[in-house]
Design a protein around this motif. Sequence first.
Motif, PDB file in Angstrom:
ATOM      1  N   GLY A 109       4.607 -10.657  -6.380  1.00  0.00           N
ATOM      2  CA  GLY A 109       4.836  -9.569  -5.443  1.00  0.00           C
ATOM      3  C   GLY A 109       3.880  -8.409  -5.600  1.00  0.00           C
ATOM      4  N   GLY A 110       2.910  -8.527  -6.501  1.00  0.00           N
ATOM      5  CA  GLY A 110       1.930  -7.460  -6.684  1.00  0.00           C
ATOM      6  C   GLY A 110       0.933  -7.794  -7.765  1.00  0.00           C
ATOM      7  N   GLN A 111      -0.119  -6.974  -7.831  1.00  0.00           N
ATOM      8  CA  GLN A 111      -1.192  -7.187  -8.805  1.00  0.00           C
ATOM      9  C   GLN A 111      -1.787  -5.845  -9.209  1.00  0.00           C
ATOM     10  OE1 GLN A 111      -2.596  -9.695 -10.504  1.00  0.00           O
ATOM     11  NE2 GLN A 111      -4.317  -8.484 -11.269  1.00  0.00           N
ATOM     12  N   TRP A 112      -1.955  -5.640 -10.504  1.00  0.00           N
ATOM     13  CA  TRP A 112      -2.587  -4.417 -11.001  1.00  0.00           C
ATOM     14  C   TRP A 112      -4.038  -4.323 -10.536  1.00  0.00           C
ATOM     15  CZ3 TRP A 112      -7.008  -4.129 -13.942  1.00  0.00           C
ATOM     16  CH2 TRP A 112      -7.354  -2.852 -14.393  1.00  0.00           C
ATOM     17  N   VAL A 113      -4.465  -3.101 -10.178  1.00  0.00           N
ATOM     18  CA  VAL A 113      -5.876  -2.884  -9.850  1.00  0.00           C
ATOM     19  C   VAL A 113      -6.483  -1.674 -10.559  1.00  0.00           C
ATOM     20  CG1 VAL A 113      -5.858  -4.091  -7.629  1.00  0.00           C
ATOM     21  CG2 VAL A 113      -5.254  -1.654  -7.711  1.00  0.00           C
ATOM     22  N   ALA A 114      -5.654  -0.705 -11.022  1.00  0.00           N
ATOM     23  CA  ALA A 114      -6.211   0.487 -11.677  1.00  0.00           C
ATOM     24  C   ALA A 114      -5.111   1.256 -12.394  1.00  0.00           C
ATOM     25  CB  ALA A 114      -6.890   1.400 -10.662  1.00  0.00           C
ATOM     26  N   HIS A 115      -5.532   2.079 -13.385  1.00  0.00           N
ATOM     27  CA  HIS A 115      -4.607   3.047 -13.997  1.00  0.00           C
ATOM     28  C   HIS A 115      -5.403   4.339 -14.218  1.00  0.00           C
ATOM     29  CE1 HIS A 115      -6.514   1.553 -17.674  1.00  0.00           C
ATOM     30  NE2 HIS A 115      -5.953   0.368 -17.484  1.00  0.00           N
ATOM     31  N   PRO A 116      -5.594   5.120 -13.155  1.00  0.00           N
ATOM     32  CA  PRO A 116      -6.403   6.341 -13.236  1.00  0.00           C
ATOM     33  C   PRO A 116      -5.930   7.289 -14.337  1.00  0.00           C
ATOM     34  CG  PRO A 116      -5.879   5.797 -10.956  1.00  0.00           C
ATOM     35  CD  PRO A 116      -5.060   4.887 -11.810  1.00  0.00           C
ATOM     36  N   GLY A 117      -6.868   7.707 -15.174  1.00  0.00           N
ATOM     37  CA  GLY A 117      -6.535   8.623 -16.263  1.00  0.00           C
ATOM     38  C   GLY A 117      -6.073   7.940 -17.521  1.00  0.00           C
ATOM     39  N   ASN A 118      -5.888   6.622 -17.467  1.00  0.00           N
ATOM     40  CA  ASN A 118      -5.418   5.838 -18.623  1.00  0.00           C
ATOM     41  C   ASN A 118      -4.034   6.311 -19.081  1.00  0.00           C
ATOM     42  OD1 ASN A 118      -7.769   4.172 -18.663  1.00  0.00           O
ATOM     43  ND2 ASN A 118      -8.887   5.880 -19.576  1.00  0.00           N
ATOM     44  N   ILE A 119      -3.856   6.703 -20.323  1.00  0.00           N
ATOM     45  CA  ILE A 119      -2.530   7.109 -20.808  1.00  0.00           C
ATOM     46  C   ILE A 119      -2.266   8.554 -20.381  1.00  0.00           C
ATOM     47  CG2 ILE A 119      -1.033   7.422 -22.816  1.00  0.00           C
ATOM     48  CD1 ILE A 119      -1.803   4.526 -22.303  1.00  0.00           C
ATOM     49  N   ILE A 120      -1.287   8.724 -19.506  1.00  0.00           N
ATOM     50  CA  ILE A 120      -0.978  10.051 -18.972  1.00  0.00           C
ATOM     51  C   ILE A 120       0.536  10.226 -18.873  1.00  0.00           C
ATOM     52  CG2 ILE A 120      -3.136  10.202 -17.625  1.00  0.00           C
ATOM     53  CD1 ILE A 120      -1.482   9.498 -15.134  1.00  0.00           C
ATOM     54  N   ASP A 121       0.950  11.455 -18.606  1.00  0.00           N
ATOM     55  CA  ASP A 121       2.358  11.747 -18.334  1.00  0.00           C
ATOM     56  C   ASP A 121       2.591  11.641 -16.835  1.00  0.00           C
ATOM     57  OD1 ASP A 121       3.197  12.455 -21.025  1.00  0.00           O
ATOM     58  OD2 ASP A 121       1.940  14.243 -20.787  1.00  0.00           O
TER      59      ASP A 121
END
Length: 219
Positions: A109-121
């Motif tokens: 039902g979905g696929q990861w493409v990005a995580h802007p900022g990496n580890i963030i709150d």
Amino acid sequence: MSEAGRARRALVAWGGWPGHEPEQGAAIVVAMLREAGFEVAVEDGTVAFADKGLHEFDLIVPIVTMATIAKEEHANLCAAVRGGVGLGGYHGGMGDAFRDAPEYQFMCGGQWVAHPGNIIDYRVKVTRPDDPVMAGIADFDYRSEQYYMHVDPAIEVLATTTFSGRHAPWIEGVVMPVVWKHRYGAGRVFYSSLGHVAAEFEVREMRTILKRGLLWAAR
């Protein structure tokens, strides 16, 4: 217990990118499922997906970020879920498992493409407080990778997050699913994007959502 009074059976397959601590995460999931009464088989890698007995499991949990999957493994896995085996997982272990397998992504039902900022709150908003998976869980703050995903509009969204645009200005205000249910043939599919490393299981909301979701997905 399921039909004929037998304990439900789960397969947890781990591997792939070590940065997501797949072995440690698998151990936590295995303990979680055994506590819920499952008989759990644990495999390193994807070879078990080609086993002819895969359809006899009640739940499959892939924890294999950025892995590859052989053609026969992929076909057998998809056929098992279409036939009624549950599929459930979290973060990249399921949502970024097989980048070159579109049918797998269709199933999830979905696929990861990005995580802007990496580890963030960031904040997780519960959109279906009436669903048993989310019962008693209010909106909560979370620190991890905020997953930006390409998602199937047919998923049933249980929680979302909103991107601030701080790390990618063009996505400011985008509301992204974080937790969802899905159907693939006769199989139930559950996914949560929370859980970058094993320590995140210490967050009550993350652990509770995943456990309930896996139990829902299981046949």
